[in-house]
Design a protein around this motif. Structure first.
Motif, PDB file in Angstrom:
ATOM      1  N   ASN A 183       0.840  -1.204   0.000  1.00  0.00           N
ATOM      2  CA  ASN A 183       0.000   0.000   0.000  1.00  0.00           C
ATOM      3  C   ASN A 183       0.871   1.248   0.000  1.00  0.00           C
ATOM      4  N   GLY A 184       0.386   2.285  -0.693  1.00  0.00           N
ATOM      5  CA  GLY A 184       1.133   3.543  -0.763  1.00  0.00           C
ATOM      6  C   GLY A 184       0.368   4.653  -0.067  1.00  0.00           C
ATOM      7  N   PHE A 185       1.092   5.457   0.709  1.00  0.00           N
ATOM      8  CA  PHE A 185       0.492   6.554   1.473  1.00  0.00           C
ATOM      9  C   PHE A 185       1.202   7.850   1.085  1.00  0.00           C
ATOM     10  N   THR A 186       0.450   8.942   1.040  1.00  0.00           N
ATOM     11  CA  THR A 186       1.051  10.234   0.698  1.00  0.00           C
ATOM     12  C   THR A 186       0.877  11.181   1.884  1.00  0.00           C
ATOM     13  N   LEU A 187       1.931  11.929   2.182  1.00  0.00           N
ATOM     14  CA  LEU A 187       1.880  12.851   3.322  1.00  0.00           C
ATOM     15  C   LEU A 187       1.044  14.062   2.947  1.00  0.00           C
ATOM     16  N   ASP A 188      -0.020  14.281   3.705  1.00  0.00           N
ATOM     17  CA  ASP A 188      -0.822  15.493   3.529  1.00  0.00           C
ATOM     18  C   ASP A 188      -0.238  16.537   4.487  1.00  0.00           C
ATOM     19  N   PRO A 189       0.469  17.532   3.964  1.00  0.00           N
ATOM     20  CA  PRO A 189       1.162  18.469   4.865  1.00  0.00           C
ATOM     21  C   PRO A 189       0.197  19.269   5.728  1.00  0.00           C
ATOM     22  N   SER A 190      -1.051  19.473   5.232  1.00  0.00           N
ATOM     23  CA  SER A 190      -1.981  20.272   6.034  1.00  0.00           C
ATOM     24  C   SER A 190      -2.439  19.507   7.266  1.00  0.00           C
ATOM     25  N   LEU A 191      -2.413  18.160   7.191  1.00  0.00           N
ATOM     26  CA  LEU A 191      -2.827  17.337   8.341  1.00  0.00           C
ATOM     27  C   LEU A 191      -1.627  16.765   9.085  1.00  0.00           C
ATOM     28  N   GLY A 192      -0.472  16.729   8.411  1.00  0.00           N
ATOM     29  CA  GLY A 192       0.709  16.072   9.002  1.00  0.00           C
ATOM     30  C   GLY A 192       0.498  14.572   9.105  1.00  0.00           C
ATOM     31  N   GLU A 193      -0.353  14.038   8.199  1.00  0.00           N
ATOM     32  CA  GLU A 193      -0.670  12.607   8.247  1.00  0.00           C
ATOM     33  C   GLU A 193      -0.397  11.955   6.900  1.00  0.00           C
ATOM     34  N   PHE A 194       0.022  10.690   6.942  1.00  0.00           N
ATOM     35  CA  PHE A 194       0.119   9.905   5.717  1.00  0.00           C
ATOM     36  C   PHE A 194      -1.255   9.301   5.424  1.00  0.00           C
ATOM     37  N   ILE A 195      -1.758   9.564   4.210  1.00  0.00           N
ATOM     38  CA  ILE A 195      -3.096   9.120   3.816  1.00  0.00           C
ATOM     39  C   ILE A 195      -2.963   8.044   2.740  1.00  0.00           C
ATOM     40  N   LEU A 196      -3.794   7.004   2.830  1.00  0.00           N
ATOM     41  CA  LEU A 196      -3.753   5.929   1.841  1.00  0.00           C
ATOM     42  C   LEU A 196      -4.205   6.465   0.474  1.00  0.00           C
ATOM     43  N   THR A 197      -3.265   6.501  -0.489  1.00  0.00           N
ATOM     44  CA  THR A 197      -3.590   7.013  -1.826  1.00  0.00           C
ATOM     45  C   THR A 197      -3.410   5.925  -2.890  1.00  0.00           C
ATOM     46  N   HIS A 198      -2.619   4.894  -2.581  1.00  0.00           N
ATOM     47  CA  HIS A 198      -2.369   3.819  -3.552  1.00  0.00           C
ATOM     48  C   HIS A 198      -2.658   2.475  -2.883  1.00  0.00           C
ATOM     49  N   PRO A 199      -3.954   2.114  -2.752  1.00  0.00           N
ATOM     50  CA  PRO A 199      -4.252   0.849  -2.066  1.00  0.00           C
ATOM     51  C   PRO A 199      -3.887  -0.353  -2.939  1.00  0.00           C
ATOM     52  N   ASP A 200      -3.369  -1.380  -2.321  1.00  0.00           N
ATOM     53  CA  ASP A 200      -3.115  -2.665  -2.966  1.00  0.00           C
ATOM     54  C   ASP A 200      -2.406  -2.531  -4.323  1.00  0.00           C
ATOM     55  N   ILE A 201      -1.184  -2.023  -4.285  1.00  0.00           N
ATOM     56  CA  ILE A 201      -0.400  -1.819  -5.514  1.00  0.00           C
ATOM     57  C   ILE A 201      -0.042  -3.168  -6.133  1.00  0.00           C
ATOM     58  N   LYS A 202      -0.323  -3.307  -7.418  1.00  0.00           N
ATOM     59  CA  LYS A 202       0.059  -4.516  -8.164  1.00  0.00           C
ATOM     60  C   LYS A 202       0.912  -4.078  -9.354  1.00  0.00           C
TER      61      LYS A 202
END
Length: 341
Positions: A183-202
């Motif tokens: 799974n891939g997560f991207t840092l949302d700087p406004s929240l300071g959180e990594f958010i799931l943006t690329h679920p189940d990469i194949k």
């Protein structure tokens, strides 16, 4: 203010929530892995901020001269950050870093059951030209944390519990697997959180890209030479593959994972064991590739079957789309057959 859009933000899958969900499926889970991972994530956020030159104005001052405060080299700073984050988690007993010649054995009072092997800032020679760089890590379980030795660290990659990398580029992306897909997560700087943006990469089964430093071509062995030649001049009427090589492993592997194709750092006459390190480059990336449906090969065996004998050991590596790596394996098998004939 768009309250509706704002309300939607509560359904975001953060990395912590994702890991907790995964761990809840494991009846033996006591939350240790989640805690360890949250410390790794904190380290990644810190490094992302440093790589983005946060606090630069303080260093340079209004007049534009540096104000005497020594700027630590980013790779040294990143190493310190991860060592501190991992030790303070209370969940690790031994750490192996690309930056440190010796393994770090954690103070017995702070020990937990995990070993983490990591490269705190891979591709750091690219910092000044703005190319993506990243942190790579692999996590193992240690049987007896109180009597841990170097031998416990030298396990084959197939024993890994989890692996991942964090890429600091146009956005900050963390790619993670704990044995249940990627799974891939991207840092949302406004929240300071990594958010799931690329679920189940194949990874695509076959790719249109090959990635290698062709400057080393004259020192390659026959299978590598033959494969690259086929990429450029296919004899079956198909289109040639495109060459993409950034020279930062995290960026090259990330592209390979998302778009397919093959990344190779083969052995050559100058580097008979290749150049990439087994514990914190080859193993984590091979683990992620396999979890995404790809393959990883050393020229002799499946990369994750390799048993290292030294913590900074190197190995040749061919990883990426299943069919492309299969082709490379066939070329090496052919060579082995003809040399034993």
């Amino acid at each position: 203010m768009d309250h509706e859009a704002d309300a939607h933000r509560t359904d975001l899958m953060t990395i912590t929530r994702h890991v907790l969900n995964e761990q809840s499926r494991n009846p033996e889970s006591r939350g240790d892995f989640t805690i360890l991972l949250s410390h790794i994530v904190l380290g990644c956020k810190f490094v992302a901020s440093a790589v983005n030159k946060a606090g630069l104005a303080k260093l340079i001052g209004l007049a534009g001269e540096t104000n005497g405060e020594e700027q630590k080299k980013l790779d040294v700073l990143s190493n310190e950050v991860f060592i501190k984050a991992l030790v303070s988690s209370g969940r690790t007993c031994v750490l192996v870093s690309e930056e440190d010649e010796e393994a770090t054995f954690v103070d017995p009072k702070l020990r937990g059951k995990y070993c983490v092997c990591f490269d705190p800032l891979d591709g750091s020679s690219n910092i000044d030209c703005g190319v993506s760089i990243g942190t790579i890590f692999g996590i193992y379980m240690i049987k007896d944390k109180d009597n841990v030795t170097l031998e416990d660290v030298l396990q084959p990659g197939k024993n890994m519990l989890a692996a991942g990398y964090c890429m600091y580029g146009s956005s900050c992306t963390l790619v993670l697997s704990s044995g249940n897909g990627v799974n891939g997560f991207t840092l949302d700087p406004s929240l300071g959180e990594f958010i799931l943006t690329h679920p189940d990469i194949k990874i695509p089964k076959k790719g249109k890209i090959y990635s290698v430093n062709e400057g080393n071509a004259r020192n390659w062995d026959v299978p590598t030479e033959t494969f690259v030649e086929k990429c450029k001049y296919p004899k079956d009427g198909s289109s040639p593959k495109s060459l993409r090589y950034i020279g930062s492993m995290v960026a090259d592997v990330h592209r390979t994972l998302l778009y397919g194709g093959v990344f190779l750092y083969p052995a050559d006459e100058k580097n008979p064991n290749g150049k990439l390190r087994v514990l914190y480059e080859v193993f984590p990336m091979s683990y992620l590739m396999e979890q995404a449906g790809g393959q990883s090969f050393t020229g002799k065996e499946r990369a994750l079957d390799l048993v290292p004998t030294k913590i900074h050991e190197r190995s040749p590596i061919f990883l990426g789309s299943y069919d492309d790596v299969e082709e490379i394996k066939a070329l090496y098998a052919e060579q082995a057959k003809s040399s034993s004939a």
